[in-house]
Motif scaffolding. Structure first.
Motif, short mmCIF file in Angstrom:
data_model
loop_
_atom_site.label_atom_id
_atom_site.label_comp_id
_atom_site.label_asym_id
_atom_site.label_seq_id
_atom_site.Cartn_x
_atom_site.Cartn_y
_atom_site.Cartn_z
N UNK A 111 0.08 -27.51 -33.88
CA UNK A 111 -0.16 -28.03 -32.53
C UNK A 111 -1.22 -27.18 -31.86
N UNK A 112 -2.21 -27.83 -31.29
CA UNK A 112 -3.28 -27.13 -30.57
C UNK A 112 -2.99 -27.20 -29.07
N UNK A 113 -2.63 -26.08 -28.45
CA UNK A 113 -2.31 -26.09 -27.01
C UNK A 113 -3.49 -26.50 -26.13
N UNK A 114 -4.72 -26.33 -26.62
CA UNK A 114 -5.90 -26.65 -25.81
C UNK A 114 -6.14 -28.15 -25.75
N UNK A 115 -5.91 -28.84 -26.85
CA UNK A 115 -6.17 -30.27 -26.90
C UNK A 115 -4.90 -31.11 -26.78
N UNK A 116 -3.73 -30.47 -27.01
CA UNK A 116 -2.47 -31.20 -27.00
C UNK A 116 -2.30 -32.07 -28.23
N UNK A 117 -3.05 -31.77 -29.29
CA UNK A 117 -3.03 -32.59 -30.50
C UNK A 117 -2.17 -31.95 -31.58
N UNK A 118 -1.31 -32.76 -32.20
CA UNK A 118 -0.49 -32.32 -33.33
C UNK A 118 -1.09 -32.92 -34.60
N UNK A 119 -1.44 -32.07 -35.56
CA UNK A 119 -2.03 -32.55 -36.80
C UNK A 119 -1.25 -32.03 -37.99
N UNK A 120 -1.28 -32.79 -39.08
CA UNK A 120 -0.61 -32.35 -40.29
C UNK A 120 -1.45 -31.32 -41.02
N UNK A 121 -0.82 -30.29 -41.50
CA UNK A 121 -1.49 -29.26 -42.27
C UNK A 121 -1.98 -29.81 -43.60
N UNK A 122 -3.08 -29.22 -44.10
CA UNK A 122 -3.63 -29.61 -45.40
C UNK A 122 -3.86 -28.37 -46.25
N UNK A 128 -2.44 -33.41 -47.75
CA UNK A 128 -1.47 -33.21 -46.68
C UNK A 128 -0.30 -32.37 -47.19
N UNK A 129 0.12 -31.43 -46.37
CA UNK A 129 1.24 -30.56 -46.75
C UNK A 129 2.56 -31.14 -46.26
N UNK A 130 3.51 -31.31 -47.19
CA UNK A 130 4.88 -31.66 -46.87
C UNK A 130 5.77 -30.51 -47.33
N UNK A 131 6.87 -30.30 -46.63
CA UNK A 131 7.78 -29.21 -46.98
C UNK A 131 8.34 -29.45 -48.36
N UNK A 132 8.22 -28.47 -49.24
CA UNK A 132 8.66 -28.65 -50.62
C UNK A 132 9.48 -27.47 -51.11
N UNK A 133 9.87 -27.53 -52.37
CA UNK A 133 10.76 -26.51 -52.95
C UNK A 133 10.10 -25.13 -52.97
N UNK A 134 8.79 -25.08 -53.14
CA UNK A 134 8.10 -23.79 -53.18
C UNK A 134 8.13 -23.11 -51.81
N UNK A 231 7.80 -27.55 -38.70
CA UNK A 231 8.14 -28.79 -39.41
C UNK A 231 9.30 -29.55 -38.76
N UNK A 232 9.71 -29.14 -37.56
CA UNK A 232 10.87 -29.73 -36.92
C UNK A 232 10.54 -30.79 -35.89
N UNK A 248 7.09 -29.28 -27.09
CA UNK A 248 6.79 -30.70 -26.91
C UNK A 248 7.16 -31.46 -28.18
N UNK A 249 7.42 -32.72 -28.00
CA UNK A 249 7.84 -33.58 -29.10
C UNK A 249 6.78 -33.62 -30.21
N UNK A 250 7.25 -33.51 -31.43
CA UNK A 250 6.39 -33.61 -32.61
C UNK A 250 6.23 -35.09 -32.97
N UNK A 251 5.06 -35.68 -32.73
CA UNK A 251 4.90 -37.11 -33.01
C UNK A 251 4.93 -37.45 -34.49
N UNK A 252 4.80 -36.43 -35.35
CA UNK A 252 4.83 -36.66 -36.79
C UNK A 252 6.22 -36.41 -37.39
N UNK A 253 7.19 -36.14 -36.51
CA UNK A 253 8.56 -35.92 -36.96
C UNK A 253 9.13 -37.19 -37.57
N UNK A 254 9.97 -37.07 -38.57
CA UNK A 254 10.50 -38.23 -39.30
C UNK A 254 11.28 -39.18 -38.41
N UNK A 255 11.96 -38.64 -37.40
CA UNK A 255 12.73 -39.48 -36.48
C UNK A 255 12.19 -39.37 -35.06
#
Length: 323
Positions: A111-122, A128-134, A231-232, A248-255
Motif C-alpha cells: 500500500x502506498x500512503x501517498x497515492x492510496x493505491x494497493x498493488x499486488x507484489x511481483x 504476481x506474488x501469492x502467499x505460498x509454502x516457502x 496479505x490480510x 484501510x481495507x485491502x481491495x485485493x483481499x479474498x473476501x
C-alpha cells in the motif's frame, strides 16, 4: 455505527472490529469511507509477527496478516485460513508430522500512503506474488532463528529442533528445523513430540508467513507505513508513533466484499478517563468503561443501554515470584 461500551476490550473483540475496515477517501464528490474510531490504549511495540508478544501488537497483526489457521470467533474451534486442509502423519523415523495444503489466491500486497493505491507484489520475473509454502517456511525459520530474538520463539518448540536452534545451541542449522515446503502449496511440519493441538499453534502470529524480500530490503524498518508488505484484510495506511495508526481495507483481499468497515482510525490514548471522555463526546465508537465510572454508566439511560458486558478470550500468566 451504533456505539458499544465494553467492560473488557479483548483481542478477539478488537480483532473483530478491525476485521471490517478501510479504503482511502478521495475527493469531495466521493462518499466518505465507512470508518470506525477506536483506542488501542498504547503504542504497538511492533507489527513484526516474529517479534510481537503483546495483545496490542497482535490485534493489529491479525488484521494485516493471515496464518495457516484461525479460531472461530464464537465457538473457538480451529478452522481453515491460509490452509484449506491438514492431516497428521508420520515420517520414516516415527515422528509425528502435520501437512497443510494451502489456498492459492491470497495476494502479497503493498500500500502506498501517498497515492492510496494497493498493488499486488511481483517477483523478479514480474510474476504476481501469492502467499505460498516457502513464505511459511521462511516465517517460521525467522522466528526460530536466535538472531531474530523473538520473545515468543518458545511457542515453536514443539517443532523438531526448534528449541536448540532458538537457544543458540551449537551443532544445529536452520536446515535442521522440522518444517519444509513439499511443493509451492504444501508445507509439512515434523514434531518433536506428538501434538494433537498443533493446528491451533500453527495459526499463531509467530508461525505466520512473512515477506522475505521486504524484510531483506528494509531490515528493522520493514513494518513502517510505505515499506510493509502484507496479505490480510487490511493494509497499513499510516503509523504515527505514539499518536495514531490507520488501517484501510485491502481491495485485493479474498473476501473484500464482506469487509464493511473501510477505515480503522486507531488512537494510542493511555489514560482511561481521557479515552472514555472521547467516547462520550462521540469521538470514539467503542471504549472500555473505567471502573470509577461503572455505577454512573449503569444508571444512565443512554450509556446503560450502550453498555455491553462480555467475557475476555485472553489468558495471561506471570512467572512465580521467588522468595
Amino acid at each position: 455505527m451504533r456505539k458499544k461500551l465494553l467492560v473488557l476490550f479483548s483481542v478477539m473483540i478488537v480483532g473483530a472490529m478491525l476485521l471490517s475496515a478501510c479504503a482511502p477517501g478521495a475527493g469531495a464528490d466521493v462518499k466518505a469511507p465507512v470508518t470506525i474510531h477506536i483506542n488501542l490504549g498504547t503504542e504497538p511495540p511492533t507489527l513484526d509477527p516474529a517479534l510481537a508478544s503483546d495483545t496490542t501488537s497482535v490485534t493489529v497483526i491479525r488484521n494485516l496478516f493471515v496464518g495457516l489457521t484461525q479460531f472461530h470467533p464464537v465457538s473457538g474451534e480451529v478452522e481453515p485460513y491460509l490452509a484449506t486442509e491438514w492431516e497428521m502423519g508420520e515420517d520414516a523415523d516415527g515422528n509425528q508430522t502435520w501437512t497443510f495444503k494451502l489456498r492459492k489466491d491470497i495476494a502479497w500486497v503493498h500500500y502506498d500512503p501517498l497515492t492510496g493505491e494497493t498493488t499486488q507484489e511481483k517477483d523478479a520475473d514480474g510474476n504476481a506474488r501469492f502467499v505460498n509454502a516457502y513464505d511459511v517456511v521462511y516465517g517460521v525459520k525467522r522466528t526460530v532463528n536466535v538472531e531474530t530474538a523473538s520473545d515468543y520463539g518458545y511457542v515453536t518448540y514443539i517443532v523438531k529442533n526448534a528449541a536448540p536452534l532458538n537457544s543458540g545451541e551449537e551443532g544445529y542449522s536452520l536446515d535442521d528445523l522440522g518444517v519444509e515446503a513439499l511443493d509451492e502449496w504444501t508445507v509439512m511440519f515434523t514434531m518433536e513430540d506428538p501434538a494433537g493441538y498443533f493446528p491451533a499453534i500453527s495459526g499463531l502470529w509467530v508461525m505466520h508467513p512473512m515477506p522475505a524480500w521486504a524484510i531483506e530490503e528494509y531490515g528493522e524498518k520493514w513494518t513502517e507505513a510505505g515499506n510493509i508488505v502484507t496479505n490480510g484484510p487490511y493494509v497499513l495506511d499510516t503509523w504515527f508513533h505514539g499518536g495514531e495508526l490507520v488501517g484501510v481495507k485491502n481491495p485485493l483481499w479474498i473476501n473484500a466484499d464482506d469487509v464493511q468497515i473501510e477505515r480503522v482510525q486507531a488512537y494510542m490514548i493511555v489514560e482511561d478517563s481521557t479515552s472514555f471522555a472521547l467516547y462520550e463526546n462521540n469521538e470514539l465508537d467503542t471504549d472500555g468503561v473505567p471502573l470509577p465510572e461503572m455505577d454512573r454508566v449503569k444508571a444512565d439511560p443512554i450509556l446503560g443501554a450502550e453498555y455491553y458486558n462480555a467475557p475476555d478470550s485472553c489468558t495471561y500468566y506471570r512467572e512465580p515470584t521467588q522468595f
